[in-house]
Design a protein around this motif. Structure first.
Motif, PDB file in Angstrom:
ATOM      1  N   THR A  61       0.967  -1.314  -0.048  1.00 14.80           N
ATOM      2  CA  THR A  61      -0.215  -0.006  -0.053  1.00 14.80           C
ATOM      3  C   THR A  61       0.645   1.291  -0.005  1.00 14.80           C
ATOM      4  OG1 THR A  61      -0.201   0.031   2.386  1.00 14.80           O
ATOM      5  CG2 THR A  61      -1.701  -1.366   1.352  1.00 14.80           C
ATOM      6  N   GLN A  62       2.182   1.149   0.329  1.00 19.43           N
ATOM      7  CA  GLN A  62       2.960   2.465   0.451  1.00 19.43           C
ATOM      8  C   GLN A  62       3.875   2.445  -0.659  1.00 19.43           C
ATOM      9  OE1 GLN A  62       2.927   4.440   3.166  1.00 19.43           O
ATOM     10  NE2 GLN A  62       1.151   3.101   3.753  1.00 19.43           N
ATOM     11  N   ILE A  63       3.568   1.704  -1.718  1.00 18.32           N
ATOM     12  CA  ILE A  63       4.442   1.458  -3.109  1.00 18.32           C
ATOM     13  C   ILE A  63       3.408   1.844  -4.450  1.00 18.32           C
ATOM     14  CG2 ILE A  63       6.195  -0.103  -4.518  1.00 18.32           C
ATOM     15  CD1 ILE A  63       6.655  -1.469  -1.911  1.00 18.32           C
ATOM     16  N   VAL A  64       4.020   2.672  -5.144  1.00 21.25           N
ATOM     17  CA  VAL A  64       3.546   3.026  -6.262  1.00 21.25           C
ATOM     18  C   VAL A  64       4.091   2.687  -7.621  1.00 21.25           C
ATOM     19  CG1 VAL A  64       2.249   5.065  -5.329  1.00 21.25           C
ATOM     20  CG2 VAL A  64       4.336   5.510  -6.538  1.00 21.25           C
ATOM     21  N   ARG A  90      13.558  -1.820  -4.863  1.00 20.59           N
ATOM     22  CA  ARG A  90      13.206  -0.622  -4.413  1.00 20.59           C
ATOM     23  C   ARG A  90      11.726  -0.164  -4.487  1.00 20.59           C
ATOM     24  NH1 ARG A  90      18.680   2.323  -6.209  1.00 20.59           N
ATOM     25  NH2 ARG A  90      17.841   1.734  -8.329  1.00 20.59           N
ATOM     26  N   GLY A  91      10.946   0.050  -3.519  1.00 19.95           N
ATOM     27  CA  GLY A  91       9.702   0.596  -3.663  1.00 19.95           C
ATOM     28  C   GLY A  91       9.691   2.170  -3.186  1.00 19.95           C
ATOM     29  N   LEU A  98      11.921   6.598  -0.986  1.00 22.24           N
ATOM     30  CA  LEU A  98      11.938   5.160  -0.769  1.00 22.24           C
ATOM     31  C   LEU A  98      11.006   4.678   0.452  1.00 22.24           C
ATOM     32  CD1 LEU A  98      13.583   2.683  -1.685  1.00 22.24           C
ATOM     33  CD2 LEU A  98      14.718   2.826   0.598  1.00 22.24           C
ATOM     34  N   THR A  99      10.098   3.820   0.338  1.00 24.81           N
ATOM     35  CA  THR A  99       9.256   3.400   1.274  1.00 24.81           C
ATOM     36  C   THR A  99       9.424   2.051   1.898  1.00 24.81           C
ATOM     37  OG1 THR A  99       7.608   2.727  -0.237  1.00 24.81           O
ATOM     38  CG2 THR A  99       7.244   4.847   0.580  1.00 24.81           C
ATOM     39  N   GLY A 100      10.257   1.139   1.202  1.00 23.93           N
ATOM     40  CA  GLY A 100      10.409  -0.373   1.241  1.00 23.93           C
ATOM     41  C   GLY A 100      11.460  -0.824   0.173  1.00 23.93           C
ATOM     42  N   ALA A 122      11.744  -1.656   6.049  1.00 25.41           N
ATOM     43  CA  ALA A 122      11.195  -0.166   5.713  1.00 25.41           C
ATOM     44  C   ALA A 122      12.278   1.085   5.522  1.00 25.41           C
ATOM     45  CB  ALA A 122      10.332   0.334   7.186  1.00 25.41           C
ATOM     46  N   SER A 123      11.594   2.172   5.214  1.00 30.66           N
ATOM     47  CA  SER A 123      12.607   3.149   4.956  1.00 30.66           C
ATOM     48  C   SER A 123      13.744   3.421   5.850  1.00 30.66           C
ATOM     49  CB  SER A 123      12.008   4.406   4.588  1.00 30.66           C
ATOM     50  OG  SER A 123      11.204   4.912   5.545  1.00 30.66           O
TER      51      SER A 123
END
Length: 222
Positions: A61-64, A90-91, A98-100, A122-123
């Protein structure tokens, strides 16, 4: 008459050789055609499996971005099991932060050899968002409990913290750590627990590289 009879075995041999040659050619062509027709489907299935495993260890949910197509090559270092074929995925958020990150690593000292795994961070590079074992050869009924298909033990790493300060707790409980071992099997869980912590330490000590290294997966077909 005798001469004619002597030719039959030779003619039969040539005919059989010709049939076998034709059969071999047809079989080869059929295999090549099947490979060509299924190659794209197989690649798509591998990509889907890769993405599913990545999203098992990082927060989707944190990655686009298309995380499976944004990866870097990791160096051959002891913290990652001294292997050369490892990557990190990398997300990013919609703001570009970077979120994850999902890092491939290896515990080289499992009971039966290498344990390949994927750890999500996590970041902050210290919060573990998930771990999944990718490959192992551990003993069925004992060490194979690291595999989610066998037990849920691996889920115990989710939302844990791995830092230099808590390194002593990153082992099994019978050695004063925070992670359960398996009845009759200590080597396997100990090896994986310590390798996960070492991987997180590598990420924290090499954050600049993980953030800035060139993407090698933009056009990759797994």
């Amino acid at each position: 008459m005798t001469e004619q009879k002597g030719l039959n075995p030779l003619l039969n041999s040539r005919r059989n050789a010709g049939i076998l040659a034709i059969f071999a050619v047809v079989t080869t062509l059929a295999i090549a055609l099947t490979f060509t027709l299924t190659k794209e489907t197989i690649a798509e299935q591998k990509q889907a499996k890769l993405l599913a495993v990545i999203f098992d260890v990082v927060d989707q949910t944190q990655i686009v971005n298309d995380i499976q197509h944004n990866c870097i090559v990791l160096p051959d270092v002891a913290a990652l099991g001294n292997k050369t074929d490892l990557k990190a995925y990398r997300g990013y958020s919609d703001s570009g932060a970077l979120t994850g990150i999902a890092i491939q690593s290896v515990a080289p000292n499992g009971y039966s050899g290498d344990i390949r795994f994927l750890v999500g961070l996590a970041s902050d590079f210290s919060t573990i968002t998930g771990v999944r074992v990718l490959e192992h050869q551990e003993t069925p009924g004992l060490g194979d409990k690291i595999d989610l298909r066998i037990s849920d033990w691996i889920l115990g790493f989710t939302n844990t913290s791995a830092t230099a300060e808590n390194a002593k707790t990153w082992t099994v409980t019978k050695e004063g750590g925070q992670f359960d071992a398996f009845t009759g099997a200590t080597i396997t869980p100990r090896a994986l627990v310590q390798a996960i912590h070492q991987t997180a330490m590598y990420a924290q000590n090499n954050a600049d590289y993980l953030l800035a290294a060139d993407n090698v997966c933009a056009q990759e077909t797994i």
